[in-house]
Write a protein that holds these residues in place. Structure first.
Motif, PDB file in Angstrom:
ATOM      1  N   PRO A  84      51.289  47.858  12.325  1.00 25.80           N
ATOM      2  CA  PRO A  84      51.338  46.369  12.444  1.00 25.80           C
ATOM      3  C   PRO A  84      50.404  45.772  11.119  1.00 25.80           C
ATOM      4  N   GLY A  85      49.535  46.640  10.779  1.00 23.17           N
ATOM      5  CA  GLY A  85      48.925  46.199   9.759  1.00 23.17           C
ATOM      6  C   GLY A  85      49.492  46.029   8.232  1.00 23.17           C
ATOM      7  N   ALA A  86      50.674  46.683   8.308  1.00 20.90           N
ATOM      8  CA  ALA A  86      51.184  46.674   7.027  1.00 20.90           C
ATOM      9  C   ALA A  86      52.245  45.451   6.623  1.00 20.90           C
ATOM     10  N   HIS A  87      52.405  45.038   5.581  1.00 27.63           N
ATOM     11  CA  HIS A  87      53.256  43.860   5.457  1.00 27.63           C
ATOM     12  C   HIS A  87      54.672  44.690   4.882  1.00 27.63           C
ATOM     13  N   VAL A  88      55.963  44.536   5.642  1.00 29.13           N
ATOM     14  CA  VAL A  88      57.005  44.921   5.067  1.00 29.13           C
ATOM     15  C   VAL A  88      57.889  43.762   4.182  1.00 29.13           C
ATOM     16  N   SER A  89      58.510  44.317   3.090  1.00 31.86           N
ATOM     17  CA  SER A  89      58.941  43.394   2.164  1.00 31.86           C
ATOM     18  C   SER A  89      60.391  44.311   1.726  1.00 31.86           C
ATOM     19  N   GLY A  90      61.345  43.430   1.197  1.00 30.46           N
ATOM     20  CA  GLY A  90      62.493  43.896   0.616  1.00 30.46           C
ATOM     21  C   GLY A  90      63.538  43.963   1.584  1.00 30.46           C
ATOM     22  N   ASP A  91      64.718  44.102   1.232  1.00 28.43           N
ATOM     23  CA  ASP A  91      66.017  44.338   2.068  1.00 28.43           C
ATOM     24  C   ASP A  91      66.051  45.769   2.650  1.00 28.43           C
ATOM     25  N   LEU A  92      66.717  46.004   3.731  1.00 33.70           N
ATOM     26  CA  LEU A  92      66.590  47.638   4.163  1.00 33.70           C
ATOM     27  C   LEU A  92      67.878  48.211   3.253  1.00 33.70           C
ATOM     28  N   ASP A  93      67.133  49.281   2.662  1.00 32.05           N
ATOM     29  CA  ASP A  93      68.046  49.951   1.900  1.00 32.05           C
ATOM     30  C   ASP A  93      68.358  51.267   2.316  1.00 32.05           C
ATOM     31  N   PRO A  94      69.639  51.814   2.604  1.00 33.55           N
ATOM     32  CA  PRO A  94      70.028  53.135   3.088  1.00 33.55           C
ATOM     33  C   PRO A  94      70.183  54.020   1.824  1.00 33.55           C
ATOM     34  N   ALA A  95      70.123  53.802   0.706  1.00 33.74           N
ATOM     35  CA  ALA A  95      70.259  54.563  -0.477  1.00 33.74           C
ATOM     36  C   ALA A  95      69.065  55.222  -0.708  1.00 33.74           C
ATOM     37  N   PHE A  96      69.101  56.567  -1.046  1.00 34.77           N
ATOM     38  CA  PHE A  96      68.004  57.566  -1.357  1.00 34.77           C
ATOM     39  C   PHE A  96      67.119  57.693  -0.238  1.00 34.77           C
ATOM     40  N   SER A  97      67.548  57.506   0.968  1.00 31.23           N
ATOM     41  CA  SER A  97      66.465  57.472   2.008  1.00 31.23           C
ATOM     42  C   SER A  97      66.090  59.163   2.362  1.00 31.23           C
ATOM     43  N   TRP A  98      64.946  59.292   2.600  1.00 34.97           N
ATOM     44  CA  TRP A  98      64.466  60.565   2.892  1.00 34.97           C
ATOM     45  C   TRP A  98      64.865  61.147   4.121  1.00 34.97           C
ATOM     46  N   PHE A  99      65.205  60.088   5.018  1.00 35.22           N
ATOM     47  CA  PHE A  99      65.572  60.323   6.328  1.00 35.22           C
ATOM     48  C   PHE A  99      67.116  60.045   6.535  1.00 35.22           C
ATOM     49  N   PRO A 100      67.933  60.998   6.409  1.00 36.35           N
ATOM     50  CA  PRO A 100      69.245  60.529   6.573  1.00 36.35           C
ATOM     51  C   PRO A 100      69.607  59.703   8.046  1.00 36.35           C
ATOM     52  N   GLY A 101      70.226  58.571   7.862  1.00 32.10           N
ATOM     53  CA  GLY A 101      70.426  57.853   9.015  1.00 32.10           C
ATOM     54  C   GLY A 101      69.562  56.707   9.156  1.00 32.10           C
ATOM     55  N   TRP A 102      68.541  56.598   8.398  1.00 31.10           N
ATOM     56  CA  TRP A 102      67.501  55.542   8.374  1.00 31.10           C
ATOM     57  C   TRP A 102      67.398  54.812   7.024  1.00 31.10           C
ATOM     58  N   ALA A 103      67.593  53.452   7.020  1.00 28.09           N
ATOM     59  CA  ALA A 103      67.265  52.662   5.916  1.00 28.09           C
ATOM     60  C   ALA A 103      65.947  52.338   5.708  1.00 28.09           C
ATOM     61  N   TRP A 104      65.155  51.926   4.686  1.00 24.21           N
ATOM     62  CA  TRP A 104      63.909  51.977   4.242  1.00 24.21           C
ATOM     63  C   TRP A 104      63.920  50.491   3.583  1.00 24.21           C
ATOM     64  N   GLN A 105      62.323  50.176   3.891  1.00 25.84           N
ATOM     65  CA  GLN A 105      61.883  49.077   3.282  1.00 25.84           C
ATOM     66  C   GLN A 105      60.314  49.211   2.566  1.00 25.84           C
ATOM     67  N   PHE A 106      60.016  48.665   1.716  1.00 24.74           N
ATOM     68  CA  PHE A 106      58.566  48.763   1.253  1.00 24.74           C
ATOM     69  C   PHE A 106      57.485  48.351   2.367  1.00 24.74           C
ATOM     70  N   ALA A 107      56.536  49.141   2.434  1.00 27.57           N
ATOM     71  CA  ALA A 107      55.462  48.572   3.354  1.00 27.57           C
ATOM     72  C   ALA A 107      54.133  48.622   2.297  1.00 27.57           C
ATOM     73  N   GLY A 108      53.460  47.089   2.530  1.00 25.75           N
ATOM     74  CA  GLY A 108      52.160  46.881   1.684  1.00 25.75           C
ATOM     75  C   GLY A 108      51.048  46.909   2.672  1.00 25.75           C
ATOM     76  N   CYS A 109      49.976  47.053   2.295  1.00 26.34           N
ATOM     77  CA  CYS A 109      48.679  46.750   2.914  1.00 26.34           C
ATOM     78  C   CYS A 109      48.626  45.319   3.415  1.00 26.34           C
ATOM     79  N   GLY A 110      48.441  44.984   4.584  1.00 27.99           N
ATOM     80  CA  GLY A 110      48.328  43.480   4.804  1.00 27.99           C
ATOM     81  C   GLY A 110      47.191  42.876   4.448  1.00 27.99           C
ATOM     82  N   GLY A 111      46.001  43.694   4.020  1.00 27.01           N
ATOM     83  CA  GLY A 111      44.983  43.120   3.499  1.00 27.01           C
ATOM     84  C   GLY A 111      44.870  43.020   1.828  1.00 27.01           C
TER      85      GLY A 111
END
Length: 140
Positions: A84-111
Motif C-alpha cells: 500500500p505504500g507504493a504508488h502504481v502507475s501506467g496502464d496494465l500491460d500483459p506484454a513481456f510479463s515475467w508471470f504468465p497470466g498476469w499483466a503488470w504496472q510500474f510501482a513507485g515509492c509513495g514517499g
C-alpha cells in the motif's frame, strides 16, 4: 526498452543457480525477510513504508525471483500480496510479463517516487491474487 520494463518469461536465467539460488548465501539473504523486530518493508532511498513482511507471498513456489528484462537488465524481485505504500502507475500491460497470466504496472515509492517494482494483476477472471514484485536492492 525502458529500464524498468519487466521481461518475457523466457528471459529468466536458464540456470538460476548461476545467480546463487539454493545456495547457503541465498538462504541467508532470504532470512532477512523474516520478522526480526522490524516488520515493515521500506524504500531504501527514503525509508517510506511500502509493505509489511507478513505480506510476503510466493509465485511459482518462490518468494524471491531473478529476471532479465528485454534490455538485458537483471532484477531480483521479492513478492508481497500488498504494497500500500507504493504508488502504481501506467496502464496494465500483459506484454513481456515475467508471470504468465498476469499483466503488470510500474510501482513507485509513495514517499520519493523511486521505481521500487511492479504490481501484477491477473489477466483472466480466475480470481488469482494480485501481488507486487519489489526490487530487492531498492528495499530494506
Amino acid at each position: 526498452w525502458h529500464l524498468g520494463l519487466p521481461g518475457p518469461a523466457r528471459a529468466r536465467y536458464p540456470d538460476a543457480s548461476l545467480l546463487g539460488q539454493g545456495d547457503p548465501e541465498r538462504r541467508s539473504a532470504d532470512a532477512e525477510l523474516e520478522p526480526d523486530g522490524e516488520v515493515a518493508v521500506r524504500c531504501r532511498s527514503c525509508d517510506h513504508v511500502l509493505s509489511q513482511r507478513a505480506e510476503a507471498c510466493a509465485q511459482g513456489g518462490a518468494h524471491r525471483h531473478t529476471f532479465v528484462n528485454p534490455g538485458g537488465f537483471v532484477f531480483e524481485v521479492v513478492l508481497y500480496r500488498a504494497a500500500p505504500g507504493a504508488h502504481v502507475s501506467g496502464d496494465l500491460d500483459p506484454a513481456f510479463s515475467w508471470f504468465p497470466g498476469w499483466a503488470w504496472q510500474f510501482a513507485g515509492c509513495g514517499g520519493c517516487t523511486t521505481h521500487v517494482g511492479w504490481r501484477f494483476v491477473p489477466i483472466a477472471g480466475d480470481h488469482a491474487p494480485t501481488f507486487h514484485g519489489l526490487i530487492a536492492d531498492r528495499i530494506h
